[in-house]
Write an enzyme that holds these catalytic residues in place. Structure first.
Site, PDB file in Angstrom:
ATOM      1  N   ASP A   1       0.816  -1.214   0.000  1.00 14.83           N
ATOM      2  CA  ASP A   1       0.000   0.000   0.000  1.00 14.83           C
ATOM      3  C   ASP A   1       0.849   1.262   0.000  1.00 14.83           C
ATOM      4  O   ASP A   1       1.556   1.551   0.954  1.00 14.83           O
ATOM      5  CB  ASP A   1      -0.929  -0.010   1.218  1.00 14.83           C
ATOM      6  CG  ASP A   1      -1.920  -1.159   1.140  1.00 14.83           C
ATOM      7  OD1 ASP A   1      -2.558  -1.292   0.093  1.00 14.83           O
ATOM      8  OD2 ASP A   1      -2.039  -1.913   2.117  1.00 14.83           O
ATOM      9  N   THR A   2       0.718   2.043  -1.075  1.00 18.80           N
ATOM     10  CA  THR A   2       1.445   3.297  -1.189  1.00 18.80           C
ATOM     11  C   THR A   2       0.856   4.102  -2.335  1.00 18.80           C
ATOM     12  O   THR A   2       0.020   3.608  -3.089  1.00 18.80           O
ATOM     13  CB  THR A   2       2.951   3.040  -1.425  1.00 18.80           C
ATOM     14  OG1 THR A   2       3.671   4.253  -1.325  1.00 18.80           O
ATOM     15  CG2 THR A   2       3.194   2.421  -2.787  1.00 18.80           C
ATOM     16  N   VAL A   3       1.280   5.356  -2.471  1.00 21.88           N
ATOM     17  CA  VAL A   3       0.903   6.157  -3.634  1.00 21.88           C
ATOM     18  C   VAL A   3       2.174   6.727  -4.252  1.00 21.88           C
ATOM     19  O   VAL A   3       3.201   6.892  -3.590  1.00 21.88           O
ATOM     20  CB  VAL A   3      -0.064   7.303  -3.281  1.00 21.88           C
ATOM     21  CG1 VAL A   3      -1.366   6.750  -2.734  1.00 21.88           C
ATOM     22  CG2 VAL A   3       0.564   8.299  -2.321  1.00 21.88           C
TER      23      VAL A   3
END
Length: 525
Positions: free
Chosen positions: A347-349
């Site tokens: 999970d990351t952007v």
């Protein structure tokens, strides 16, 4: 050129500026900032902060970031480390004495200090044109008025919602249920935090009411975090690391990020003539899987806080890659790499921006697992990251937990020099997959001559301890051929990663591409 008779998307071409990221609102805001006189640094900050409202399960103000910057008019790459440290009073032996062999994934012990805000303020001060009030204004607006939940975000929200605890459940669930497509998410508490940063810069977050909320909440939850730990949280500029593949220079963030893993993986792959193989056939997927196992094994043993990574030169040495490549049997799979005791997740952007002066920014920003530790501050609702779950509790390991130490990070921004100067910021989200994603993207470009969007769209594979994950774009014949080589072929639980890239073409035109595996888009003007 893509086949226009089947579903797909075209790359975006523009002259003045482009942003590519995982949510359309963030891309639009970044473009607005450019058109208001800001540069790529201002636009990347504005878009990244808004992503914490658009994709709160992925990132937020109490998370970490890493940044690569190519300044306008220069052909160099600068690296900014915006990762936080463990609280000074926490140590591995204390947890081992409690019978633990790994950091509790959603426990208070996993919460490290938030480094991203200091990095944003540092990036703005050193390379931005606008003040933080103007840069943060769009995120303040959307935090107050709300953002409709996008389809991929809704999928992830439902999957990650069980991790939410206590105050976080009040703020990130509605009637104890995750938000669904089109429901509006508002974060008025975060709007207040952003106003404080806009008015006072770093001190608006690391001192005063926001800091009091952070430390009081963490202490109430049983943490050892102190105001001194917040005061010591500082982003720092350092030199990136570099590799070469098929005539292209790859720039990665140095440890404590895992960028060295991507360079080692490409160094291993350079010993094979991948360009002679079917890009979606079993031979390429097999060689890549075997190289991944070897590169990730090195990562697991060597990478840590920069002050504790002592064998980086060995990991990046050509001789190391040559010896590892010689271990690959083209016809048989080797055993899977031993899993890390520390946690690796997805999970990351990521956001990348290039402006009219050709400043390029490659920025990645995360709270680690979905909704981080699942814990939030009482007053402002800031989600605490669980990046400390990336530490090891193995005595003597370079990545062993210690007070004031940074954990090994999965998030890695990148840039590519295709032979005429640094011309391509890119990133591939997806936790542990990221080095493999970087290598596959570069190989798609250099071995197979794919255009930018096709290189991102192409099906992906990933060798993991659970088995060789193949996306649905691979044929049944390829899957069977890999199984015959000894791979346990399995489908991924989710699409593998999510990529964004911008190319500064030789004719000066900007080309942007965005991954259909996410909700995002590339926008230019």
């Amino acid at each position: 050129m893509r086949n226009f008779e089947i579903p797909g998307r075209s790359a975006v071409y523009a002259d003045n500026g482009i942003c590519a990221t995982s949510h359309p609102l963030a891309a639009k805001v970044a473009l607005d900032i450019l058109q208001q006189g800001g540069n790529a640094a201002d636009a990347a900050i504005a878009g990244a902060v808004l992503l914490g409202i658009c994709e709160p399960q992925m990132t937020g103000l109490a998370g970490d970031c890493f940044v690569l910057v190519k300044p306008a008019g220069q052909d160099q790459v600068l690296a900014l480390n915006g990762s936080g440290r463990a609280p000074a009073a926490l140590n591995a032996q204390t947890l081992r004495d409690q019978g633990l062999t790994s950091i509790p994934l959603r426990g208070i012990e996993s919460v490290t200090m938030p480094g991203a805000v200091d990095a944003f303020c540092r990036l703005s001060a050193d390379h931005g044109r606008l003040d933080m009030a103007q840069t943060l204004a769009p995120a303040i607006h959307y935090a107050e008025t709300g953002v409709p939940v996008a389809p991929r975000v809704a999928r992830d929200w439902a999957e990650d919602a069980p991790a939410l605890q206590g105050r976080a459940r009040d703020l990130y669930l509605v009637n104890e249920k995750p938000l669904t497509i089109g429901q509006r998410f508002r974060a008025p508490g975060q709007a207040e935090v952003l106003r404080a940063i806009a008015a006072k810069g770093r001190d608006g977050f690391y001192k005063g009411p926001v800091a009091d909320d952070l430390i009081h909440s963490l202490r109430t939850l049983g943490g050892l975090h102190t105001q001194d730990d917040l005061d010591a949280t500082k982003a720092d500029w350092n030199a990136p690391i570099q590799g070469v593949y098929k005539g292209a220079n790859l720039w990665e963030h140095a440890p404590n990020g895992q960028g060295a893993t991507a360079i080692l993986l490409l160094n291993i792959l350079s010993h094979f003539d991948l360009s002679a193989l079917d890009p979606f056939g079993p031979e390429r997927a097999h060689i890549e899987a075997e190289a991944t196992k070897l590169a990730y094994d090195a990562r697991n043993r060597l990478l840590a806080d920069p002050d504790h990574t002592t064998r980086l030169a060995h990991m990046l040495a050509p001789e190391t890659a040559a010896k590892l490549a010689a271990l690959i049997d083209p016809n048989r799979a080797m055993p899977d790499v031993t899993p890390l005791t520390e946690a690796i997740h997805k999970d990351t952007v990521y956001i990348t921006v290039v402006d009219r002066d050709r400043m390029a920014v490659s920025l990645i920003y995360s709270v680690f697992w979905g909704f981080g530790a699942g814990l939030a501050s009482e007053k402002y609702g800031l989600l605490f990251q669980n990046r400390g779950a990336g530490f090891s509790l193995t005595p003597g390991h370079p990545n062993e937990l210690a007070g004031g130490k940074r954990p090994m990070h999965t998030i890695i921004p990148a840039m590519l020099d295709e032979g005429a100067g640094v011309n391509m910021p890119f990133g591939v989200m997806g936790g542990g997959y990221q080095p493999c994603g970087h290598a596959r993207f570069v190989s798609n470009l250099r071995d197979y001559g794919m255009d930018l969007q096709s290189a991102i769209d192409a099906p992906r594979s990933f060798a993991t301890p659970e088995g060789l994950k193949l996306e649905s774009g691979y044929s049944d014949a390829t899957k069977q051929a890999l199984a015959d080589r000894g791979h346990q072929v399995i489908p991924p639980e989710d699409p593998l990663g999510g990529a964004q890239a911008i190319r500064i073409r030789a004719d000066g035109v900007l080309e942007g591409a965005s991954d259909p595996r996410k909700d995002g888009i590339a926008l230019g003007y």
